[in-house]
Design an enzyme around this catalytic site. Structure first.
Site, PDB file in Angstrom:
ATOM      1  N   ASP A  66     -11.163   3.113   3.822  1.00  0.00           N
ATOM      2  CA  ASP A  66     -11.667   1.369   3.768  1.00  0.00           C
ATOM      3  C   ASP A  66     -12.932   1.559   3.672  1.00  0.00           C
ATOM      4  OD1 ASP A  66      -9.630  -0.612   4.078  1.00  0.00           O
ATOM      5  OD2 ASP A  66      -9.422  -0.132   6.162  1.00  0.00           O
ATOM      6  N   LYS A  77       0.792  -1.193   0.127  1.00  0.00           N
ATOM      7  CA  LYS A  77      -0.107   0.090  -0.117  1.00  0.00           C
ATOM      8  C   LYS A  77       0.969   1.105   0.096  1.00  0.00           C
ATOM      9  CE  LYS A  77      -3.824  -2.495   2.163  1.00  0.00           C
ATOM     10  NZ  LYS A  77      -4.414  -2.752   3.191  1.00  0.00           N
ATOM     11  N   GLN A 128      -4.713  -1.476   9.611  1.00  0.00           N
ATOM     12  CA  GLN A 128      -4.613  -2.996   8.920  1.00  0.00           C
ATOM     13  C   GLN A 128      -5.532  -3.924   9.825  1.00  0.00           C
ATOM     14  OE1 GLN A 128      -3.808  -3.323   5.993  1.00  0.00           O
ATOM     15  NE2 GLN A 128      -3.865  -5.716   5.783  1.00  0.00           N
TER      16      GLN A 128
HETATM   17  N1  GUN Z   1      -6.875  -6.537   5.857  1.00  0.00           N
HETATM   18  C1  GUN Z   1      -7.025  -7.123   4.713  1.00  0.00           C
HETATM   19  N2  GUN Z   1      -7.588  -6.451   3.588  1.00  0.00           N
HETATM   20  C2  GUN Z   1      -7.620  -5.209   4.432  1.00  0.00           C
HETATM   21  C3  GUN Z   1      -8.428  -3.970   3.917  1.00  0.00           C
HETATM   22  O1  GUN Z   1      -8.795  -3.944   3.003  1.00  0.00           O
HETATM   23  N3  GUN Z   1      -8.421  -3.022   4.944  1.00  0.00           N
HETATM   24  C4  GUN Z   1      -8.032  -3.138   6.095  1.00  0.00           C
HETATM   25  N4  GUN Z   1      -8.184  -2.038   6.911  1.00  0.00           N
HETATM   26  N5  GUN Z   1      -7.452  -4.277   6.569  1.00  0.00           N
HETATM   27  C5  GUN Z   1      -7.300  -5.400   5.833  1.00  0.00           C
END
Ligand code: GUN
Length: 298
Positions: free
Chosen positions: A120, A53, A97
């Site tokens: 998100d 990311k 995350q």
């Molecule tokens: N863990 C795995 N995919 C995601 C996501 O898209 N957002 C977040 N916050 N955690 C994740």
């Protein structure tokens, strides 16, 4: 005839090029879109996602920051950090995350993030905004990415029977929001659905997100259907040096013989998630600006 592949890597590249262009326009106005990702603990898979990311942000000309906290960080400390990020005008998007360590309540974390920075799309305010079709809402990145893939692949959604396999808050439910808004007729299937294969066979478009490796087989798919595989599972494979292979929720080899279009795993929906995260962050930065004609991305 084998199905046409819907290439998520190629579509994600287009979205990321759009994002880079919109970022450039914002930078010209003195705003560098910024995403801060918070990682609590040392889960190796999460660490890989978080690095991806940050790298994607930087490649798009955005500011990508990762804050790493020890696994034993108290919940109150994480919430205080979110308060500081909410108040920081250089941070447009905040992502904690998931999963977080067991002593932290994920819902408390989601609720603490300002809805305006919740790129998100997990905050109930954004869930509601997307459900009622309010344009300022952030849709979760994976379902939003699926909609873009369908559009780019020339798949008409309006009036179609779409079967959503899975009802998670992250994929299944928001997928329903977006599909209904696009005038699809949507059926949601899950572990309690009676005679699931026959319901799935009714789909013009099937979206699988149930986390069961290769669950959807050719006999469950109507010939000519479009199949989108959101699953990403690790299965043991002693023939490979690494000892495992990745597969989706769809049995690709057989289903690709009956579907008209299909997404592969890997290289399908996965790459779209980060692309849409960047897009949401640019939107968050844009929505914080005074709006006017010709003043940057819509
Ligand atoms: N863990 C795995 N995919 C995601 C996501 O898209 N957002 C977040 N916050 N955690 C994740």
């Amino acid at each position: 005839m084998p199905a046409e592949l819907i290439d998520g890597i190629a579509v994600a590249k287009l979205v990321r090029a759009d994002v880079a262009r919109d970022t450039e326009a914002l930078v010209r106005r003195g705003v560098t879109p910024g995403l801060t990702v918070v990682l609590v603990g040392e889960d190796p898979a999460s660490a890989v996602y978080v690095r991806a990311k940050e790298k994607a942000c930087i490649e798009a000309g955005m500011k990508g920051t990762t804050i790493r906290l020890a696994a034993e960080t108290p919940q109150a400390e994480l919430l205080a950090l979110i308060d500081r990020l909410n108040a920081d005008a250089t941070v447009h998007g905040i992502l904690v995350q998931m999963p977080v360590p067991k002593h932290i309540d994920p819902q408390a974390v989601i609720l603490r993030i300002s809805a305006a920075k919740d790129v998100d799309g997990f905050h109930p305010v954004n869930v509601g905004r997307v459900w009622i079709g309010e344009k300022t809402g952030f849709a979760p990145c994976t379902p939003a990415g699926v909609m873009v893939m369908l559009e780019r692949a020339g798949v008409e959604v309006s009036g179609k029977n779409v079967v959503m396999l899975g009802r998670s808050n992250i994929v299944g439910k928001p997928m329903v929001s977006l599909l209904v808004a696009a005038s699809a007729t949507v059926t949601v299937c899950h572990s309690k659905t009676r005679d699931l294969p026959s319901v799935v066979r009714g789909a013009d478009i099937l979206i699988a997100a149930i986390g069961k490796p290769e669950f959807v087989t050719a006999d469950m798919v109507r010939p000519g259907a479009v199949v989108i595989d959101v699953g990403i599972n690790r299965v043991d494979d002693a023939t490979l040096a690494k000892g495992y292979r990745l597969c989706g929720d769809v049995h690709f080899a057989s289903v690709s013989e009956v579907a008209s279009k299909i997404t592969p795993v890997p290289g399908g929906v996965g790459p779209m998630t980060i692309a849409m995260l960047l897009k949401n962050t640019v939107r968050a930065a844009t929505q914080g600006l005074p709006q006017g004609p010709g003043q940057g991305p819509a």
